[in-house]
Design a protein around this motif. Structure first.
Motif, PDB file in Angstrom:
ATOM      1  N   HIS A 168       0.851  -1.177   0.000  1.00  0.00           N
ATOM      2  CA  HIS A 168       0.000   0.000   0.000  1.00  0.00           C
ATOM      3  C   HIS A 168       0.896   1.239   0.000  1.00  0.00           C
ATOM      4  O   HIS A 168       1.855   1.316   0.781  1.00  0.00           O
ATOM      5  N   VAL A 169       0.596   2.200  -0.839  1.00  0.00           N
ATOM      6  CA  VAL A 169       1.391   3.436  -0.904  1.00  0.00           C
ATOM      7  C   VAL A 169       0.453   4.632  -0.781  1.00  0.00           C
ATOM      8  O   VAL A 169      -0.698   4.587  -1.216  1.00  0.00           O
ATOM      9  N   ASP A 170       0.969   5.681  -0.167  1.00  0.00           N
ATOM     10  CA  ASP A 170       0.192   6.913  -0.022  1.00  0.00           C
ATOM     11  C   ASP A 170       1.142   8.004   0.442  1.00  0.00           C
ATOM     12  O   ASP A 170       2.326   7.756   0.722  1.00  0.00           O
ATOM     13  N   VAL A 171       0.605   9.218   0.561  1.00  0.00           N
ATOM     14  CA  VAL A 171       1.376  10.371   1.018  1.00  0.00           C
ATOM     15  C   VAL A 171       0.633  11.025   2.165  1.00  0.00           C
ATOM     16  O   VAL A 171      -0.571  11.301   2.058  1.00  0.00           O
ATOM     17  N   LYS A 172       1.336  11.269   3.268  1.00  0.00           N
ATOM     18  CA  LYS A 172       0.780  11.971   4.421  1.00  0.00           C
ATOM     19  C   LYS A 172       1.359  13.376   4.462  1.00  0.00           C
ATOM     20  O   LYS A 172       2.579  13.556   4.557  1.00  0.00           O
ATOM     21  N   LYS A 173       0.491  14.384   4.390  1.00  0.00           N
ATOM     22  CA  LYS A 173       0.940  15.777   4.387  1.00  0.00           C
ATOM     23  C   LYS A 173       0.910  16.342   5.803  1.00  0.00           C
ATOM     24  O   LYS A 173      -0.100  16.218   6.494  1.00  0.00           O
ATOM     25  N   LEU A 174       2.009  16.956   6.208  1.00  0.00           N
ATOM     26  CA  LEU A 174       2.130  17.561   7.532  1.00  0.00           C
ATOM     27  C   LEU A 174       2.645  18.984   7.386  1.00  0.00           C
ATOM     28  O   LEU A 174       3.531  19.253   6.575  1.00  0.00           O
TER      29      LEU A 174
ATOM     30  N   MET B 167       5.167  28.376   5.986  1.00  0.00           N
ATOM     31  CA  MET B 167       6.033  27.325   6.515  1.00  0.00           C
ATOM     32  C   MET B 167       6.169  26.156   5.559  1.00  0.00           C
ATOM     33  O   MET B 167       7.132  25.404   5.605  1.00  0.00           O
ATOM     34  N   GLY B 168       5.198  25.983   4.662  1.00  0.00           N
ATOM     35  CA  GLY B 168       5.261  24.862   3.741  1.00  0.00           C
ATOM     36  C   GLY B 168       4.814  23.556   4.380  1.00  0.00           C
ATOM     37  O   GLY B 168       4.386  23.517   5.537  1.00  0.00           O
ATOM     38  N   LYS B 169       4.930  22.484   3.636  1.00  0.00           N
ATOM     39  CA  LYS B 169       4.469  21.166   4.102  1.00  0.00           C
ATOM     40  C   LYS B 169       5.565  20.128   3.947  1.00  0.00           C
ATOM     41  O   LYS B 169       6.436  20.246   3.074  1.00  0.00           O
ATOM     42  N   ALA B 170       5.469  19.131   4.793  1.00  0.00           N
ATOM     43  CA  ALA B 170       6.317  17.947   4.676  1.00  0.00           C
ATOM     44  C   ALA B 170       5.472  16.818   4.116  1.00  0.00           C
ATOM     45  O   ALA B 170       4.392  16.533   4.637  1.00  0.00           O
TER      46      ALA B 170
END
Length: 328
Positions: free
Chosen positions: A137-143, A180-183
Protein backbone atom coordinates in the motif's frame (compact mmCIF):
# COMPACT_ATOMS: atom_id res chain seq x y z
CA UNK A 1 -28.81 -4.06 48.18
CA UNK A 2 -29.70 -7.74 47.83
CA UNK A 3 -28.96 -9.49 44.55
CA UNK A 4 -31.65 -10.01 41.90
CA UNK A 5 -32.37 -13.65 42.80
CA UNK A 6 -32.43 -13.25 46.60
CA UNK A 7 -35.44 -14.94 48.24
CA UNK A 8 -35.27 -12.66 51.26
CA UNK A 9 -35.06 -8.89 51.27
CA UNK A 10 -33.21 -7.17 54.15
CA UNK A 11 -36.61 -6.55 55.82
CA UNK A 12 -37.58 -10.24 55.65
CA UNK A 13 -34.13 -11.27 56.86
CA UNK A 14 -34.73 -9.16 59.95
CA UNK A 15 -38.10 -10.87 60.50
CA UNK A 16 -36.44 -14.29 60.14
CA UNK A 17 -33.82 -13.37 62.73
CA UNK A 18 -36.41 -12.10 65.20
CA UNK A 19 -38.59 -15.20 64.83
CA UNK A 20 -35.69 -17.55 65.53
CA UNK A 21 -33.77 -15.58 68.16
CA UNK A 22 -36.42 -13.50 69.94
CA UNK A 23 -39.54 -15.66 69.54
CA UNK A 24 -37.84 -19.06 69.69
CA UNK A 25 -39.28 -20.50 66.47
CA UNK A 26 -37.61 -23.64 65.15
CA UNK A 27 -35.41 -23.01 62.14
CA UNK A 28 -37.23 -25.64 60.08
CA UNK A 29 -40.62 -23.94 60.60
CA UNK A 30 -39.25 -20.53 59.62
CA UNK A 31 -37.63 -22.06 56.56
CA UNK A 32 -40.92 -23.65 55.51
CA UNK A 33 -42.84 -20.41 56.07
CA UNK A 34 -40.50 -18.29 53.94
CA UNK A 35 -39.77 -21.12 51.44
CA UNK A 36 -36.00 -20.98 51.87
CA UNK A 37 -33.45 -23.54 52.94
CA UNK A 38 -32.49 -24.39 56.50
CA UNK A 39 -28.90 -23.02 56.13
CA UNK A 40 -30.28 -19.70 54.83
CA UNK A 41 -32.45 -19.20 57.92
CA UNK A 42 -29.59 -20.19 60.23
CA UNK A 43 -27.20 -17.77 58.51
CA UNK A 44 -29.48 -14.76 58.97
CA UNK A 45 -30.41 -15.82 62.50
CA UNK A 46 -26.73 -16.00 63.46
CA UNK A 47 -26.05 -12.58 61.99
CA UNK A 48 -29.04 -11.13 63.83
CA UNK A 49 -27.81 -12.71 67.07
CA UNK A 50 -24.38 -11.09 66.72
CA UNK A 51 -25.87 -7.70 65.80
CA UNK A 52 -24.66 -7.68 62.18
CA UNK A 53 -26.63 -5.78 59.51
CA UNK A 54 -29.04 -7.64 57.24
CA UNK A 55 -27.39 -6.31 54.07
CA UNK A 56 -25.26 -8.44 51.76
CA UNK A 57 -21.59 -8.52 52.60
CA UNK A 58 -19.14 -7.23 50.02
CA UNK A 59 -17.45 -9.95 48.00
CA UNK A 60 -14.30 -7.85 47.73
CA UNK A 61 -11.31 -9.45 49.50
CA UNK A 62 -9.80 -7.72 52.53
CA UNK A 63 -6.34 -7.86 50.98
CA UNK A 64 -5.26 -7.82 47.31
CA UNK A 65 -1.49 -8.42 47.27
CA UNK A 66 -1.38 -8.66 43.46
CA UNK A 67 -3.28 -5.42 42.85
CA UNK A 68 -1.66 -3.05 40.35
CA UNK A 69 0.07 -0.26 42.26
CA UNK A 70 -1.00 3.35 41.86
CA UNK A 71 2.31 4.39 40.29
CA UNK A 72 1.86 1.92 37.41
CA UNK A 73 -1.78 2.96 36.96
CA UNK A 74 -0.86 6.65 36.79
CA UNK A 75 1.93 5.93 34.31
CA UNK A 76 -0.52 3.92 32.19
CA UNK A 77 -2.91 6.89 32.07
CA UNK A 78 -0.12 9.32 31.18
CA UNK A 79 1.12 7.11 28.35
CA UNK A 80 -2.43 6.70 27.03
CA UNK A 81 -2.94 10.46 26.90
CA UNK A 82 0.47 11.18 25.42
CA UNK A 83 0.95 8.32 22.94
CA UNK A 84 -2.68 7.29 22.27
CA UNK A 85 -1.64 3.65 22.09
CA UNK A 86 -3.90 0.67 22.77
CA UNK A 87 -3.78 -1.84 25.64
CA UNK A 88 -1.42 -4.23 23.81
CA UNK A 89 1.20 -1.55 23.12
CA UNK A 90 0.89 -0.02 26.61
CA UNK A 91 1.16 -3.47 28.21
CA UNK A 92 4.45 -4.01 26.39
CA UNK A 93 5.80 -0.73 27.78
CA UNK A 94 4.56 -1.30 31.34
CA UNK A 95 5.29 -5.01 31.67
CA UNK A 96 1.72 -5.94 32.63
CA UNK A 97 -1.12 -7.82 30.92
CA UNK A 98 -3.24 -6.07 28.24
CA UNK A 99 -6.36 -6.95 30.24
CA UNK A 100 -4.92 -5.06 33.22
CA UNK A 101 -4.27 -2.02 31.02
CA UNK A 102 -7.84 -2.19 29.71
CA UNK A 103 -9.22 -2.35 33.26
CA UNK A 104 -7.15 0.68 34.29
CA UNK A 105 -8.32 2.65 31.25
CA UNK A 106 -11.94 1.62 31.84
CA UNK A 107 -11.79 2.81 35.45
CA UNK A 108 -10.75 6.30 34.30
CA UNK A 109 -13.06 6.26 31.23
CA UNK A 110 -10.16 6.24 28.75
CA UNK A 111 -10.83 2.86 27.19
CA UNK A 112 -12.23 4.56 24.05
CA UNK A 113 -10.64 7.40 22.13
CA UNK A 114 -12.88 9.91 20.42
CA UNK A 115 -11.48 9.11 16.99
CA UNK A 116 -11.51 5.31 17.33
CA UNK A 117 -15.09 4.67 16.28
CA UNK A 118 -15.65 5.97 12.75
CA UNK A 119 -19.01 4.56 11.75
CA UNK A 120 -19.56 4.30 8.02
CA UNK A 121 -22.94 2.63 8.11
CA UNK A 122 -21.52 -0.34 6.18
CA UNK A 123 -20.26 -3.73 7.38
CA UNK A 124 -16.53 -3.85 8.01
CA UNK A 125 -14.82 -6.03 5.43
CA UNK A 126 -11.29 -7.08 6.30
CA UNK A 127 -8.75 -8.76 4.06
CA UNK A 128 -5.10 -9.75 4.31
CA UNK A 129 -2.80 -11.21 1.68
CA UNK A 130 -1.25 -14.53 2.58
CA UNK A 131 2.46 -13.71 2.20
CA UNK A 132 4.77 -10.68 2.37
CA UNK A 133 5.14 -8.73 -0.87
CA UNK A 134 1.83 -9.85 -2.32
CA UNK A 135 0.53 -6.29 -1.93
CA UNK A 136 2.12 -2.98 -0.98
CA UNK A 137 0.00 0.00 0.00
CA UNK A 138 1.39 3.44 -0.90
CA UNK A 139 0.19 6.91 -0.02
CA UNK A 140 1.38 10.37 1.02
CA UNK A 141 0.78 11.97 4.42
CA UNK A 142 0.94 15.78 4.39
CA UNK A 143 2.13 17.56 7.53
CA UNK A 144 2.61 21.25 8.19
CA UNK A 145 6.25 22.17 8.81
CA UNK A 146 7.13 23.11 12.40
CA UNK A 147 8.57 26.61 12.96
CA UNK A 148 11.70 27.14 15.02
CA UNK A 149 10.69 27.14 18.68
CA UNK A 150 7.70 24.80 18.33
CA UNK A 151 4.32 24.65 16.65
CA UNK A 152 0.96 25.88 17.90
CA UNK A 153 -0.23 22.44 18.99
CA UNK A 154 2.09 22.59 22.00
CA UNK A 155 2.98 26.25 22.53
CA UNK A 156 -0.44 27.76 21.67
CA UNK A 157 -1.68 29.93 18.82
CA UNK A 158 -0.11 33.18 19.97
CA UNK A 159 3.37 31.81 20.59
CA UNK A 160 3.08 29.64 17.50
CA UNK A 161 2.47 32.71 15.33
CA UNK A 162 5.50 34.39 16.90
CA UNK A 163 7.64 31.34 16.17
CA UNK A 164 6.45 31.32 12.56
CA UNK A 165 7.33 34.98 12.12
CA UNK A 166 10.78 34.44 13.66
CA UNK A 167 11.67 31.43 11.47
CA UNK A 168 14.20 32.69 8.88
CA UNK A 169 14.34 32.12 5.12
CA UNK A 170 10.61 31.53 4.62
CA UNK A 171 8.54 33.10 1.81
CA UNK A 172 5.65 35.44 2.63
CA UNK A 173 2.05 35.41 1.47
CA UNK A 174 0.13 38.49 0.34
CA UNK A 175 -0.56 39.35 3.99
CA UNK A 176 3.18 39.16 4.75
CA UNK A 177 2.71 36.09 6.91
CA UNK A 178 5.45 33.44 6.62
CA UNK A 179 4.66 30.32 4.62
CA UNK A 180 6.03 27.33 6.52
CA UNK A 181 5.26 24.86 3.74
CA UNK A 182 4.47 21.17 4.10
CA UNK A 183 6.32 17.95 4.68
CA UNK A 184 5.19 15.11 2.41
CA UNK A 185 5.72 11.73 4.06
CA UNK A 186 5.70 9.07 1.33
CA UNK A 187 4.69 5.85 3.06
CA UNK A 188 4.78 2.22 1.91
CA UNK A 189 3.37 -0.65 3.98
CA UNK A 190 3.25 -4.38 3.30
CA UNK A 191 -0.27 -5.79 3.46
CA UNK A 192 0.62 -9.12 5.11
CA UNK A 193 3.34 -8.19 7.60
CA UNK A 194 2.49 -4.48 8.17
CA UNK A 195 6.19 -3.66 7.80
CA UNK A 196 6.47 0.03 6.90
CA UNK A 197 8.86 2.14 4.84
CA UNK A 198 8.71 5.95 4.70
CA UNK A 199 10.60 8.95 3.37
CA UNK A 200 10.04 12.69 3.86
CA UNK A 201 10.13 15.03 0.87
CA UNK A 202 9.07 18.56 0.01
CA UNK A 203 6.65 17.56 -2.76
CA UNK A 204 4.42 14.75 -3.98
CA UNK A 205 5.25 14.84 -7.67
CA UNK A 206 5.33 11.74 -9.85
CA UNK A 207 9.14 11.87 -10.02
CA UNK A 208 9.44 11.85 -6.24
CA UNK A 209 6.77 9.17 -5.74
CA UNK A 210 8.34 6.81 -8.28
CA UNK A 211 11.80 7.28 -6.78
CA UNK A 212 10.38 6.38 -3.35
CA UNK A 213 8.74 3.28 -4.84
CA UNK A 214 12.03 2.13 -6.41
CA UNK A 215 13.91 2.54 -3.13
CA UNK A 216 11.09 0.87 -1.17
CA UNK A 217 11.12 -2.15 -3.50
CA UNK A 218 14.90 -2.40 -3.12
CA UNK A 219 14.52 -2.12 0.67
CA UNK A 220 11.98 -4.94 0.75
CA UNK A 221 14.04 -7.07 -1.66
CA UNK A 222 17.04 -6.77 0.67
CA UNK A 223 14.87 -8.29 3.38
CA UNK A 224 13.79 -11.25 1.31
CA UNK A 225 10.44 -9.83 0.14
CA UNK A 226 9.50 -9.89 -3.55
CA UNK A 227 6.93 -7.23 -4.39
CA UNK A 228 4.13 -8.36 -6.69
CA UNK A 229 1.44 -5.68 -6.53
CA UNK A 230 1.04 -2.11 -5.32
CA UNK A 231 -2.20 -0.38 -4.32
CA UNK A 232 -2.61 3.40 -4.39
CA UNK A 233 -5.32 6.02 -4.49
CA UNK A 234 -6.10 8.14 -7.55
CA UNK A 235 -3.61 10.92 -6.87
CA UNK A 236 -1.92 12.62 -9.81
CA UNK A 237 1.45 10.97 -9.16
CA UNK A 238 -0.11 7.50 -9.26
CA UNK A 239 -1.99 8.22 -12.52
CA UNK A 240 1.09 9.44 -14.34
CA UNK A 241 2.83 7.66 -17.19
CA UNK A 242 6.07 7.72 -15.20
CA UNK A 243 4.47 5.71 -12.39
CA UNK A 244 2.98 3.27 -14.91
CA UNK A 245 6.30 2.76 -16.66
CA UNK A 246 8.20 2.37 -13.37
CA UNK A 247 5.81 -0.34 -12.17
CA UNK A 248 6.24 -2.13 -15.48
CA UNK A 249 10.05 -1.99 -15.19
CA UNK A 250 9.88 -3.38 -11.66
CA UNK A 251 7.47 -6.14 -12.69
CA UNK A 252 4.79 -4.86 -10.34
CA UNK A 253 1.07 -4.84 -11.06
CA UNK A 254 -0.49 -1.50 -10.12
CA UNK A 255 -4.01 -1.24 -8.74
CA UNK A 256 -5.94 1.88 -7.74
CA UNK A 257 -8.74 2.27 -5.22
CA UNK A 258 -12.27 3.27 -6.13
CA UNK A 259 -12.60 7.08 -6.21
CA UNK A 260 -13.71 8.64 -2.90
CA UNK A 261 -13.30 5.29 -1.14
CA UNK A 262 -10.25 5.55 1.18
CA UNK A 263 -11.42 2.50 3.14
CA UNK A 264 -10.00 0.28 0.37
CA UNK A 265 -6.55 1.56 1.29
CA UNK A 266 -7.45 1.49 4.96
CA UNK A 267 -4.29 -0.23 6.21
CA UNK A 268 -2.07 2.67 5.22
CA UNK A 269 -4.66 5.23 6.35
CA UNK A 270 -4.61 3.57 9.78
CA UNK A 271 -0.82 3.57 9.67
CA UNK A 272 -0.90 7.32 9.06
CA UNK A 273 -2.86 7.78 12.28
CA UNK A 274 -0.32 5.66 14.15
CA UNK A 275 2.44 7.70 12.49
CA UNK A 276 0.84 10.97 13.59
CA UNK A 277 0.21 9.85 17.17
CA UNK A 278 3.53 8.07 17.67
CA UNK A 279 5.90 10.40 15.80
CA UNK A 280 4.56 13.54 14.10
CA UNK A 281 2.65 14.94 17.10
CA UNK A 282 4.06 12.73 19.87
CA UNK A 283 5.94 15.56 21.59
CA UNK A 284 6.94 19.19 21.24
CA UNK A 285 9.54 19.46 18.49
CA UNK A 286 11.45 22.73 18.42
CA UNK A 287 12.07 22.62 14.67
CA UNK A 288 11.07 20.71 11.55
CA UNK A 289 14.61 19.33 11.25
CA UNK A 290 14.32 17.81 14.73
CA UNK A 291 11.06 16.06 13.85
CA UNK A 292 12.40 14.73 10.56
CA UNK A 293 15.47 13.40 12.34
CA UNK A 294 13.27 11.27 14.62
CA UNK A 295 11.45 9.40 11.83
CA UNK A 296 14.01 6.63 11.24
CA UNK A 297 14.20 5.75 14.94
CA UNK A 298 10.41 5.62 15.21
CA UNK A 299 10.14 3.43 12.11
CA UNK A 300 12.66 1.03 13.63
CA UNK A 301 10.60 0.91 16.83
CA UNK A 302 7.40 0.35 14.84
CA UNK A 303 8.82 -2.43 12.68
CA UNK A 304 10.97 -4.26 15.23
CA UNK A 305 9.54 -3.63 18.71
CA UNK A 306 6.00 -2.24 18.74
CA UNK A 307 3.36 -4.99 19.25
CA UNK A 308 0.79 -5.05 16.45
CA UNK A 309 -2.63 -6.60 17.02
CA UNK A 310 -2.84 -7.75 13.37
CA UNK A 311 0.39 -9.73 13.91
CA UNK A 312 -0.79 -11.54 17.03
CA UNK A 313 0.58 -8.83 19.35
CA UNK A 314 4.05 -9.25 17.84
CA UNK A 315 6.09 -6.65 15.91
CA UNK A 316 5.57 -6.53 12.11
CA UNK A 317 9.08 -7.87 11.44
CA UNK A 318 8.09 -11.11 13.19
CA UNK A 319 6.26 -12.04 9.98
CA UNK A 320 9.44 -11.79 7.93
CA UNK A 321 11.61 -14.90 8.21
CA UNK A 322 15.44 -14.97 8.47
CA UNK A 323 15.96 -11.25 7.92
CA UNK A 324 19.34 -9.74 8.81
CA UNK A 325 18.94 -7.49 11.86
CA UNK A 326 15.44 -8.82 12.54
CA UNK A 327 15.97 -9.02 16.30
CA UNK A 328 18.00 -5.84 16.79
Amino acid sequence: MSHANAALTPRHRLIVGRLVVDDGWPISEVAARFQVSWPTVKRWADRYRTGEPMQDRSSRPHHSPNKTNQQTARRCVRLRLRLREGPVQLASRLGIAPSTVHRILTDVHLNRLSHVDRATGEPVRRYEHDHPGSMLHVDVKKLGNIPDGGGWRYVGRRQGDKNRAATPDKPKNKHYDPLMGKAYVHTVIDDHSRVAYAEIHDDETARTATAVLVRAVEWFNARGVTVERVLSDNGGAYRSHLWRDTCAELGIRHKRTRPYRPQTNGKIERFHRTLADGWAYARCYTSEAERRGELDDWLHYYNHHRPHTACGNLPPFSRLINVSGQYS
